[in-house]
Motif scaffolding. Structure first.
Motif, PDB file in Angstrom:
ATOM      1  N   ILE A 153      -0.211  -6.694  -5.630  1.00 58.73           N
ATOM      2  CA  ILE A 153       0.415  -5.852  -4.608  1.00 58.73           C
ATOM      3  C   ILE A 153       0.000  -4.396  -4.793  1.00 58.73           C
ATOM      4  CG2 ILE A 153       2.635  -4.883  -3.882  1.00 58.73           C
ATOM      5  CD1 ILE A 153       3.849  -7.659  -4.309  1.00 58.73           C
ATOM      6  N   ILE A 154       0.078  -3.922  -6.025  1.00 58.34           N
ATOM      7  CA  ILE A 154      -0.250  -2.522  -6.312  1.00 58.34           C
ATOM      8  C   ILE A 154      -1.713  -2.223  -5.992  1.00 58.34           C
ATOM      9  CG2 ILE A 154      -0.472  -0.818  -8.159  1.00 58.34           C
ATOM     10  CD1 ILE A 154       1.963  -2.200  -9.486  1.00 58.34           C
ATOM     11  N   VAL A 155      -2.613  -3.077  -6.479  1.00 60.29           N
ATOM     12  CA  VAL A 155      -4.047  -2.839  -6.281  1.00 60.29           C
ATOM     13  C   VAL A 155      -4.410  -2.882  -4.799  1.00 60.29           C
ATOM     14  CG1 VAL A 155      -6.338  -3.801  -6.692  1.00 60.29           C
ATOM     15  CG2 VAL A 155      -4.714  -3.622  -8.569  1.00 60.29           C
ATOM     16  N   ASN A 156      -3.810  -3.805  -4.066  1.00 61.80           N
ATOM     17  CA  ASN A 156      -4.162  -3.940  -2.655  1.00 61.80           C
ATOM     18  C   ASN A 156      -3.576  -2.836  -1.780  1.00 61.80           C
ATOM     19  OD1 ASN A 156      -5.709  -6.543  -1.772  1.00 61.80           O
ATOM     20  ND2 ASN A 156      -4.395  -7.191  -3.461  1.00 61.80           N
ATOM     21  N   GLN A 157      -2.632  -2.053  -2.300  1.00 63.21           N
ATOM     22  CA  GLN A 157      -2.076  -0.946  -1.519  1.00 63.21           C
ATOM     23  C   GLN A 157      -2.711   0.399  -1.874  1.00 63.21           C
ATOM     24  OE1 GLN A 157      -0.137  -1.261   1.168  1.00 63.21           O
ATOM     25  NE2 GLN A 157      -0.454  -3.451   0.788  1.00 63.21           N
ATOM     26  N   VAL A 158      -3.589   0.402  -2.854  1.00 70.40           N
ATOM     27  CA  VAL A 158      -4.293   1.651  -3.195  1.00 70.40           C
ATOM     28  C   VAL A 158      -5.074   2.154  -1.992  1.00 70.40           C
ATOM     29  CG1 VAL A 158      -6.144   2.626  -4.614  1.00 70.40           C
ATOM     30  CG2 VAL A 158      -4.400   1.190  -5.658  1.00 70.40           C
ATOM     31  N   LYS A 159      -5.626   1.241  -1.220  1.00 65.71           N
ATOM     32  CA  LYS A 159      -6.400   1.637  -0.031  1.00 65.71           C
ATOM     33  C   LYS A 159      -5.522   2.363   0.986  1.00 65.71           C
ATOM     34  CE  LYS A 159      -5.762  -2.934   2.077  1.00 65.71           C
ATOM     35  NZ  LYS A 159      -6.422  -4.170   2.536  1.00 65.71           N
ATOM     36  N   SER A 160      -4.243   1.947   1.106  1.00 61.83           N
ATOM     37  CA  SER A 160      -3.336   2.623   2.038  1.00 61.83           C
ATOM     38  C   SER A 160      -2.968   4.010   1.530  1.00 61.83           C
ATOM     39  CB  SER A 160      -2.069   1.788   2.240  1.00 61.83           C
ATOM     40  OG  SER A 160      -2.362   0.543   2.815  1.00 61.83           O
ATOM     41  N   VAL A 161      -2.743   4.098   0.217  1.00 63.01           N
ATOM     42  CA  VAL A 161      -2.344   5.375  -0.374  1.00 63.01           C
ATOM     43  C   VAL A 161      -3.467   6.411  -0.248  1.00 63.01           C
ATOM     44  CG1 VAL A 161      -1.768   6.518  -2.555  1.00 63.01           C
ATOM     45  CG2 VAL A 161      -0.668   4.363  -1.938  1.00 63.01           C
ATOM     46  N   PHE A 162      -4.716   5.992  -0.475  1.00 59.31           N
ATOM     47  CA  PHE A 162      -5.860   6.912  -0.402  1.00 59.31           C
ATOM     48  C   PHE A 162      -6.539   6.892   0.966  1.00 59.31           C
ATOM     49  CE2 PHE A 162      -5.513   6.370  -5.006  1.00 59.31           C
ATOM     50  CZ  PHE A 162      -5.657   7.678  -5.433  1.00 59.31           C
ATOM     51  N   ASN A 163      -5.996   6.079   1.879  1.00 60.99           N
ATOM     52  CA  ASN A 163      -6.582   5.945   3.221  1.00 60.99           C
ATOM     53  C   ASN A 163      -8.044   5.501   3.154  1.00 60.99           C
ATOM     54  OD1 ASN A 163      -6.021   6.073   6.016  1.00 60.99           O
ATOM     55  ND2 ASN A 163      -7.214   7.957   6.202  1.00 60.99           N
ATOM     56  N   LEU A 164      -8.303   4.520   2.272  1.00 60.92           N
ATOM     57  CA  LEU A 164      -9.659   4.001   2.082  1.00 60.92           C
ATOM     58  C   LEU A 164      -9.839   2.735   2.912  1.00 60.92           C
ATOM     59  CD1 LEU A 164      -9.889   4.322  -1.805  1.00 60.92           C
ATOM     60  CD2 LEU A 164     -10.889   5.875  -0.113  1.00 60.92           C
TER      61      LEU A 164
END
Length: 594
Positions: A153-164
């Motif tokens: 869950i954490i790894v897959n939401q990094v893209k949302s946090v950094f807008n990647l």
């Protein structure tokens, strides 16, 4: 229906809610509506979050929560369990669809038939009394799976946090590689700092409310504050450079129908089965926990039946996989709910919220919801439980590590299978070692474990006590130990004392038959004593009684625990043609001791 079939198949209660309605009161209503408000305030943002974790449109999570919370109480056994999307089922769905390389559009199309299969699996499991089977899957498997789910869950939401924008990947390992590749090409110096700042403010606000020990609506208030701030900034012409959610309305809610595409079904069977197993384990765990807290009785098979109905309903209602939510169920209990109607009220409040604030969702930044999803992932790390598992036994640690690593390097459904299989194998290894001890009787007539250096009361007769599970897994150990005793040239008769031997099967019957033939080829003989009903049944039905001979078989007498052993000793002396020892095993004192 015959008594035998009635024992095998469970008769589910078609309408357990009826009893609740007949005994309902205004006081119960007040308690239920208060609990429902608390749950609805959590359910609204959680539903969207779990849908996003699975890679689905946010509204599917809310639709699922509404349908599940309304229908679940009509069939469930627990008055506190709240049905709807959960983090575990969402992560499993995400992992499976990535492995199948489905686009979001394809996921939406196949969702109805997937839900229909999940529901059918659950209903079948409830009638087959699945609760007696899932007990063999250890807590170590669940802990390993949930921990891996938190990491994913954490790894897959990094893209949302950094807008990647990352390419879809199937496993944690591949996701990390892809993330590192993107960050290497676009260093953090070029990252969307507005997006990161939004996520950080959201997390700080959430944990600040938690620090203030605010229990009601923490997630809802956090996201409402962030969305309101975003709306105000837009009003003044400030448009932050990050993505937002799409608005939700009742017009998005459609009736859906499962499509019978047999090629697609064959791909989804494994996914449906793994999600059904996970949901059953999750529901069993939270239902038993709440029952223990409240003093209620809960029927796990009835719970599984209700989940099956709920998932089939979601197949026609644009939903996603539903299970019993640990967080919302516990909140429902802690908020003072009295009956299962609190779930229905929660769903009604959720629909009212959808009607009035659905369009307001467009002001909710994706980095903010991504940050809240990461807090969900962090909450799944139960350090105390992990320490207990690792420190308890070596087998628990191995099962936990295997499940965790399998979930990180393979798909989550494979991790469930591997962890469960290893758990069962290690369990069978433990129970496949029956205790085989040679006994003897002393001058007072007590049966005692024979010491290696002591002489037998009757030198040519050995009493072998077998205790534990005697089934196919323990056959080789049992046969090896028994043959060693038979090979002793001083022994002419071996008495197998089976009073505490359980779960005999065909493999054991064949092993005892081989032992009898081997003994008689040596000029020795085998006698069985203390046989209870299950042992007797196996001996008779397998034909083993004919091989042994009824004269060498003595049943257990519950009124006199050593009577069968005394008769076996008399029979043994008859076989060897001597009566050189007085046999006295039946003092009332010994009967009480044993």
């Amino acid at each position: 229906m015959s008594p035998r079939k009635e024992k095998f198949f469970l008769r589910q209660n078609p309408f357990p809610l009826g009893k609740t309605i007949r005994a309902y009161s205004f006081n119960k209503f007040r308690c239920d509506i208060r609990a429902a408000l608390n749950v609805a305030l959590l359910d609204f943002p959680q539903g969207m979050a779990y849908a996003m974790i699975a890679g689905l449109p946010a509204q599917m999570g809310i639709f699922c929560s509404s349908i599940s919370a309304i229908l679940g109480p009509f069939f469930s056994s627990s008055r506190f369990a709240m049905f709807g999307p959960t983090n575990a089922t969402a992560v499993t769905l995400m992992s499976a669809f990535l492995l199948l390389e489905y686009t979001k559009a394809q996921m939406i199309v196949v969702m109805p038939i997937l839900l229909f299969m999940i529901g059918l699996f659950m209903i079948a499991a409830s009638f087959l009394k699945v609760s007696t089977t899932i007990q063999y899957i250890s807590r170590s498997v669940i802990a390993g799976y949930i921990t891996a789910a938190g990491i994913l869950i954490i790894v897959n939401q990094v893209k949302s946090v950094f807008n990647l924008h990352l390419n879809p990947t199937t496993t944690f390992a591949n996701t990390v590689i892809e993330l590192c590749h993107v960050l290497w090409r676009h260093p953090l110096g070029k990252a969307n700092w507005e997006s990161l700042f939004c996520a950080a403010i959201t997390a700080a606000l959430y944990y600040g409310l938690r620090w203030k020990k605010m229990k009601t609506g923490t997630v809802f208030i956090t996201l409402l504050t962030v969305a309101s701030t975003d709306a105000i900034l837009r009003y003044f012409g400030i448009h932050p450079a990050f993505d937002h959610l799409a608005p939700i309305s009742f017009s998005d809610w459609h009736i859906t129908f499962p499509k019978t595409d047999f090629e697609g079904i064959s791909k989804l069977v494994s996914v449906a089965f793994s999600i059904a197993i996970l949901a059953i384990l999750e529901t069993s765990s939270i239902s038993k926990t709440l029952a223990a807290k409240s003093g209620d009785m809960v029927d796990i098979n009835q719970q599984v039946f209700s989940m099956g109905i709920v998932n089939i309903a979601n197949a026609f209602g644009s939903g996603m996989p539903a299970s019993a939510s640990p967080t919302r169920s516990m909140l429902n209990y802690d908020s003072g709910a009295k009956t299962r109607l609190s779930s229905v009220y929660s769903a009604i409040l959720l629909l009212i919220g959808l009607f009035f604030i659905g369009s307001f969702i467009q002001f909710l930044p994706k980095p903010a919801l991504g940050a809240m999803i990461i807090t969900v992932g962090i909450s799944l790390f139960n350090i105390r439980q992990i320490k207990t598992i690792i420190r308890s036994t070596r087998s628990d640690a191995i099962v936990f590590a295997t499940t965790l690593l399998s979930a990180l390097f393979f798909s989550l459904d494979i991790a469930i299978y591997m962890g469960s299989a290893l758990s069962i194998v290690l369990f069978l290894k433990k129970v496949s070692r029956p205790q085989i001890v040679e006994y003897d009787f002393n001058d007072a007539g007590h049966l005692l474990e024979k010491k290696p250096e002591s002489q037998r009361a009757i030198p040519s007769i050995s009493i072998v006590h077998v205790e534990g599970d005697l089934f196919f897994g323990s056959t080789d150990i049992f046969l090896q130990a028994a043959r060693k005793i038979v090979e002793d040239p001083t022994i002419k008769v071996v008495i197998l004392r089976l009073k505490n031997a359980h779960h005999l099967d065909a493999s054991v019957a064949l092993a005892i038959s081989d032992l009898i033939r081997f003994a008689r080829e040596q000029g020795d003989d085998i006698i069985v004593s203390g046989a209870h009903k299950d042992v007797t049944r196996v001996f008779v039905k397998s034909g083993l009684m004919k091989v042994l001979g009824e004269a060498n078989f003595f049943k257990h007498d519950p009124n006199n625990l050593n009577l069968s052993t005394k008769h076996a000793l008399l029979r043994a002396q008859e076989i060897i043609g001597t009566k050189n020892a007085e046999i006295k095993l039946f003092t009332h004192e010994h009967v009480k001791e044993e």
